[in-house]
Motif scaffolding. Structure first.
Motif, PDB file in Angstrom:
ATOM      1  N   MET A   1     -15.476  -4.517  12.845  1.00 21.74           N
ATOM      2  CA  MET A   1     -14.468  -4.881  13.819  1.00 21.74           C
ATOM      3  C   MET A   1     -13.505  -3.724  13.956  1.00 21.74           C
ATOM      4  O   MET A   1     -13.245  -3.024  12.994  1.00 21.74           O
ATOM      5  N   HIS A   2     -12.993  -3.549  15.144  1.00 23.72           N
ATOM      6  CA  HIS A   2     -12.117  -2.420  15.382  1.00 23.72           C
ATOM      7  C   HIS A   2     -11.148  -2.773  16.496  1.00 23.72           C
ATOM      8  O   HIS A   2     -11.545  -3.202  17.565  1.00 23.72           O
ATOM      9  N   ASN A   3      -9.861  -2.619  16.232  1.00 22.31           N
ATOM     10  CA  ASN A   3      -8.830  -2.867  17.230  1.00 22.31           C
ATOM     11  C   ASN A   3      -8.369  -1.530  17.760  1.00 22.31           C
ATOM     12  O   ASN A   3      -7.742  -0.763  17.054  1.00 22.31           O
ATOM     13  N   ARG A  63     -10.332 -15.197  14.254  1.00 24.21           N
ATOM     14  CA  ARG A  63     -10.639 -14.014  13.451  1.00 24.21           C
ATOM     15  C   ARG A  63     -11.839 -13.348  14.092  1.00 24.21           C
ATOM     16  O   ARG A  63     -12.844 -13.994  14.376  1.00 24.21           O
ATOM     17  N   ILE A  64     -11.724 -12.068  14.362  1.00 26.40           N
ATOM     18  CA  ILE A  64     -12.834 -11.314  14.919  1.00 26.40           C
ATOM     19  C   ILE A  64     -13.663 -10.803  13.754  1.00 26.40           C
ATOM     20  O   ILE A  64     -13.197 -10.007  12.942  1.00 26.40           O
ATOM     21  N   TRP A  78       2.949 -15.904  13.838  1.00 23.58           N
ATOM     22  CA  TRP A  78       1.585 -16.421  13.670  1.00 23.58           C
ATOM     23  C   TRP A  78       0.606 -15.392  13.131  1.00 23.58           C
ATOM     24  O   TRP A  78      -0.415 -15.753  12.548  1.00 23.58           O
ATOM     25  N   ILE A  79       0.875 -14.110  13.324  1.00 26.05           N
ATOM     26  CA  ILE A  79      -0.037 -13.050  12.887  1.00 26.05           C
ATOM     27  C   ILE A  79       0.778 -11.967  12.181  1.00 26.05           C
ATOM     28  O   ILE A  79       1.581 -11.287  12.805  1.00 26.05           O
ATOM     29  N   SER A  80       0.549 -11.812  10.893  1.00 22.98           N
ATOM     30  CA  SER A  80       1.232 -10.746  10.159  1.00 22.98           C
ATOM     31  C   SER A  80       0.500  -9.426  10.425  1.00 22.98           C
ATOM     32  O   SER A  80      -0.663  -9.431  10.829  1.00 22.98           O
ATOM     33  N   PRO A  81       1.149  -8.302  10.190  1.00 24.38           N
ATOM     34  CA  PRO A  81       0.465  -7.014  10.353  1.00 24.38           C
ATOM     35  C   PRO A  81      -0.797  -6.926   9.482  1.00 24.38           C
ATOM     36  O   PRO A  81      -1.806  -6.373   9.906  1.00 24.38           O
ATOM     37  N   GLU A  82      -0.742  -7.493   8.284  1.00 27.44           N
ATOM     38  CA  GLU A  82      -1.901  -7.474   7.389  1.00 27.44           C
ATOM     39  C   GLU A  82      -3.053  -8.305   7.964  1.00 27.44           C
ATOM     40  O   GLU A  82      -4.212  -7.895   7.916  1.00 27.44           O
ATOM     41  N   GLU A  84      -3.530  -9.025  11.134  1.00 30.01           N
ATOM     42  CA  GLU A  84      -4.037  -8.330  12.321  1.00 30.01           C
ATOM     43  C   GLU A  84      -4.983  -7.196  11.910  1.00 30.01           C
ATOM     44  O   GLU A  84      -6.029  -6.997  12.531  1.00 30.01           O
ATOM     45  N   ALA A  85      -4.634  -6.471  10.863  1.00 25.30           N
ATOM     46  CA  ALA A  85      -5.489  -5.385  10.380  1.00 25.30           C
ATOM     47  C   ALA A  85      -6.843  -5.904   9.900  1.00 25.30           C
ATOM     48  O   ALA A  85      -7.840  -5.186   9.938  1.00 25.30           O
ATOM     49  N   GLU A  86      -6.886  -7.164   9.472  1.00 22.66           N
ATOM     50  CA  GLU A  86      -8.126  -7.781   9.002  1.00 22.66           C
ATOM     51  C   GLU A  86      -8.879  -8.507  10.114  1.00 22.66           C
ATOM     52  O   GLU A  86      -9.869  -9.175   9.854  1.00 22.66           O
ATOM     53  N   GLY A  87      -8.382  -8.437  11.364  1.00 21.58           N
ATOM     54  CA  GLY A  87      -9.095  -9.031  12.491  1.00 21.58           C
ATOM     55  C   GLY A  87      -8.600 -10.381  12.944  1.00 21.58           C
ATOM     56  O   GLY A  87      -9.199 -10.996  13.825  1.00 21.58           O
TER      57      GLY A  87
END
Length: 121
Positions: A1-3, A63-64, A78-82, A84-87
């Protein structure tokens, strides 16, 4: 996965991507110029819960598992930076850049846009 937050949604070649729910047969198609949530709704699917559609309620949290995507700003409630980094992202704020495999990931605190109002129950 890649943002890839550097990519602009309107700069992509207009391709349609396949969005599949992890371990399920159900899927839908999404073009890169509409959010994953809107693509699901347009396909007549109900694979992801729908809330405010603006990134504030967290109801469409997913979750992606696999694939590349672009995401717009999301509420840190609802979404922490951690996460988000995990998808973990909000489907209303995410745009597919490749085929995606996703899974619903509803927030731990409440499942509606009015979670804060329900805290007294």
């Amino acid at each position: 996965m890649h943002n890839n937050n550097e990519a602009r949604p309107d700069s992509e070649v207009q391709t349609v991507h396949h969005i599949a729910l992890n371990e399920e047969v159900e899927s839908f198609k999404a073009s890169p110029d509409i959010s994953v949530l809107v693509a699901m709704e347009r396909a007549g699917q109900r694979l992801i819960p729908v809330g405010c559609r603006g990134g504030g309620c967290g109801k469409c949290r997913i979750r992606i598992v696999q694939g590349e995507y672009f995401s717009k700003r999301m509420s840190r409630a609802w979404i922490s930076p951690e996460q988000e980094a995990e998808g973990t992202v909000l489907a209303c704020r995410v745009f597919a850049r490749s085929d995606l495999v996703i899974e619903p990931d509803p927030p731990e605190i409440g499942t509606s846009c009015h979670a804060a109002d329900q805290s007294g129950q």
